[in-house]
Design a protein around this motif. Structure first.
Motif, PDB file in Angstrom:
ATOM      1  N   PRO A 103      73.656  35.676   4.358  1.00 36.63           N
ATOM      2  CA  PRO A 103      72.551  36.552   4.767  1.00 36.63           C
ATOM      3  C   PRO A 103      72.942  37.633   5.768  1.00 36.63           C
ATOM      4  O   PRO A 103      72.229  38.637   5.885  1.00 36.63           O
ATOM      5  CB  PRO A 103      71.534  35.575   5.373  1.00 36.63           C
ATOM      6  N   ARG A 104      74.039  37.458   6.481  1.00 34.44           N
ATOM      7  CA  ARG A 104      74.441  38.490   7.443  1.00 34.44           C
ATOM      8  C   ARG A 104      75.291  39.566   6.761  1.00 34.44           C
ATOM      9  O   ARG A 104      75.152  40.752   7.040  1.00 34.44           O
ATOM     10  CB  ARG A 104      75.205  37.868   8.613  1.00 34.44           C
ATOM     11  N   ASP A 105      76.164  39.154   5.864  1.00 34.42           N
ATOM     12  CA  ASP A 105      77.011  40.110   5.161  1.00 34.42           C
ATOM     13  C   ASP A 105      76.302  40.764   3.981  1.00 34.42           C
ATOM     14  O   ASP A 105      76.775  41.782   3.456  1.00 34.42           O
ATOM     15  CB  ASP A 105      78.279  39.418   4.645  1.00 34.42           C
ATOM     16  N   LYS A 106      75.202  40.132   3.507  1.00 36.62           N
ATOM     17  CA  LYS A 106      74.507  40.590   2.291  1.00 36.62           C
ATOM     18  C   LYS A 106      75.472  40.601   1.111  1.00 36.62           C
ATOM     19  O   LYS A 106      75.541  41.560   0.333  1.00 36.62           O
ATOM     20  CB  LYS A 106      73.896  41.990   2.487  1.00 36.62           C
ATOM     21  N   GLN A 107      76.261  39.517   0.986  1.00 39.62           N
ATOM     22  CA  GLN A 107      77.231  39.407  -0.089  1.00 39.62           C
ATOM     23  C   GLN A 107      77.152  38.017  -0.713  1.00 39.62           C
ATOM     24  O   GLN A 107      76.674  37.062  -0.086  1.00 39.62           O
ATOM     25  CB  GLN A 107      78.658  39.647   0.435  1.00 39.62           C
ATOM     26  N   LEU A 108      77.640  37.915  -1.959  1.00 40.48           N
ATOM     27  CA  LEU A 108      77.755  36.640  -2.645  1.00 40.48           C
ATOM     28  C   LEU A 108      79.221  36.218  -2.668  1.00 40.48           C
ATOM     29  O   LEU A 108      80.087  36.988  -3.091  1.00 40.48           O
ATOM     30  CB  LEU A 108      77.233  36.750  -4.084  1.00 40.48           C
ATOM     31  N   TYR A 109      79.496  35.009  -2.197  1.00 41.94           N
ATOM     32  CA  TYR A 109      80.841  34.446  -2.226  1.00 41.94           C
ATOM     33  C   TYR A 109      80.885  33.453  -3.398  1.00 41.94           C
ATOM     34  O   TYR A 109      80.175  32.442  -3.384  1.00 41.94           O
ATOM     35  CB  TYR A 109      81.165  33.744  -0.906  1.00 41.94           C
ATOM     36  N   ALA A 110      81.692  33.762  -4.415  1.00 39.18           N
ATOM     37  CA  ALA A 110      81.697  32.970  -5.651  1.00 39.18           C
ATOM     38  C   ALA A 110      83.092  32.459  -5.970  1.00 39.18           C
ATOM     39  O   ALA A 110      84.102  33.041  -5.585  1.00 39.18           O
ATOM     40  CB  ALA A 110      81.164  33.815  -6.814  1.00 39.18           C
TER      41      ALA A 110
END
Length: 399
Positions: free
Chosen positions: A375-382
């Motif tokens: 939620p802080r980076d606004k990224q998805l780690y997959a």
């Protein structure tokens, strides 16, 4: 004077003796025949008695077998009834919590003639405010946004098994990255930063040994604590202090662990997630047709706050994540195709699946064993077939 025996007398005597002997022999033969008949009758009766005894014994055995089967069936039925009663009790508790939630969170309208649209907006704002307070995470104005597309893909590294999970600590000021290789293990690799993780030649790393193995790929790291599904348990979640290497808390999630959360990731039975509102657990519930269920947890005590049943199917799903209280479910094909978001569920009821278009991941034909939103980076780690990838997301203002 000589005496002579009368021949007539002798002949008469012979006839008499012969007659007596003949009568005696005939009588004995009759007795013998009578006894033989009686013996045959007794043998027949004994044989019939033996047959009757065998029949009764077989009937008794068959009856005892039927009784054993009936007792076993009754035991199974009793177990099923107990399970159903427990499930009904759990669902009643859930309904009571939701009713209490509605009673406590819906504000009383100050004006009876208030317009319906304004009243609905006030209700939604009150619900969001309450969730913000309970989550203990500061929610900025951008939480009124919704996902519009998965914008770009960045392959960071290839490490570990084909399935796994990698995370960045969701803490203010923390840059630590954690690598979980495999679907069952107890060794976690900690990197001080993403830049360190990217290094190919001997990156700076620290090995952490967990006291219990993890199950699946649905872990999260929040504020220095690792939350994960304990292996060999149906639905137990552990809270592990990464600094002190100790388990500080645990909880059981009612209804979870009966089905894999995603039809294409059969080893993950509970998928933990973090968004702007706090800590969540996602799982599939057979009592709701295998649909996904989301439960809000207190990150400090692991207490269950609320549970929502969604219309999103677990079949053909490979992962999911939450953003601002909205669940986004990612689907794929069994042979590895292009991932798409085809179902979403908004706890605020402001976004609906039938109003949102299907969203495609950047063109890459593979499959994900884990997808985590930061939620802080606004990224998805997959984790994409052994590749650690990052997806940029694009949002738009929600209505």
């Amino acid at each position: 004077m000589s005496s002579r025996v009368n021949p007539v007398f002798l002949f008469s005597l012979f006839l008499i003796v012969g007659s007596v002997w003949s009568q005696s022999s005939t009588h004995d033969a009759f007795i013998i025949q009578y006894l033989e008949r009686r013996l045959l009758q007794m043998e027949e009766r004994l044989s019939q008695c033996e047959l009757n005894t065998q029949s009764v014994t077989q009937k008794n055995y068959d009856l005892s077998s039927e009784i054993r089967v009936s007792l076993s069936t009754l035991s199974l039925l009793r177990s099923e009834v107990k399970t159903q009663v427990d499930d009904i009790s759990m669902r009643m508790d859930r309904v009571e919590r939701e009713l209490e939630y509605l009673e406590n969170k819906i504000p009383t309208p100050p004006n009876i003639e208030m317009e319906e649209a304004l009243l609905e907006q006030q209700i939604k704002d009150a619900q969001l405010e309450q969730l913000k307070k309970e989550a203990g995470i500061k929610v900025e104005n951008d939480c009124r946004t919704t996902l519009s597309q998965i914008k770009s893909l960045k392959i960071v590294k290839k490490a570990g098994d084909a399935s796994g999970s990698w995370l960045k600590d969701i803490s203010k000021g923390s840059n630590k990255v954690y690598l979980f290789s495999g679907i069952r293990n107890n060794t976690v690799l900690e990197f001080p930063s993403l830049q360190s993780f990217k290094k190919k030649a001997k990156p700076q790393t620290k090995q952490l040994q967990l006291p219990f193995h993890w199950q699946g790929t649905g872990h999260v790291v929040l504020d220095g604590f690792l939350y994960y599904h304990k292996a060999d348990t149906a639905n137990q979640i552990l809270k592990f202090d990464l600094l002190n290497s100790t388990v500080v808390d645990s909880t059981f999630i009612p209804g979870a662990g009966k089905l894999p959360t995603y039809g294409l990731n059969l080893n993950t039975y509970m998928d933990l997630a973090v968004d702007e509102l706090g800590l969540w657990v996602i799982y599939a519930d057979p009592d709701y047709g295998g649909n996904l269920v989301i439960t809000k947890l207190d990150k400090g005590t692991l207490a269950v706050e609320y549970t929502w049943d969604t219309q999103c199917k677990s079949r053909d799903a490979e992962g999911a994540f939450l953003m601002c209280g909205t669940l986004y479910v990612v689907y794929n094909t069994g042979y590895g195709g292009r991932s798409t978001i085809q179902c979403l569920y908004d706890i605020h009821d402001t976004i609906h699946s039938n109003e949102s278009p299907v969203m495609f991941f950047p063109k890459r034909y593979s499959s994900h064993s884990s997808i985590h939103y930061h939620p802080r980076d606004k990224q998805l780690y997959a984790w994409d077939d052994g590749y650690q990838t990052i997806y940029e997301v694009e949002t738009r203002r929600s209505g």
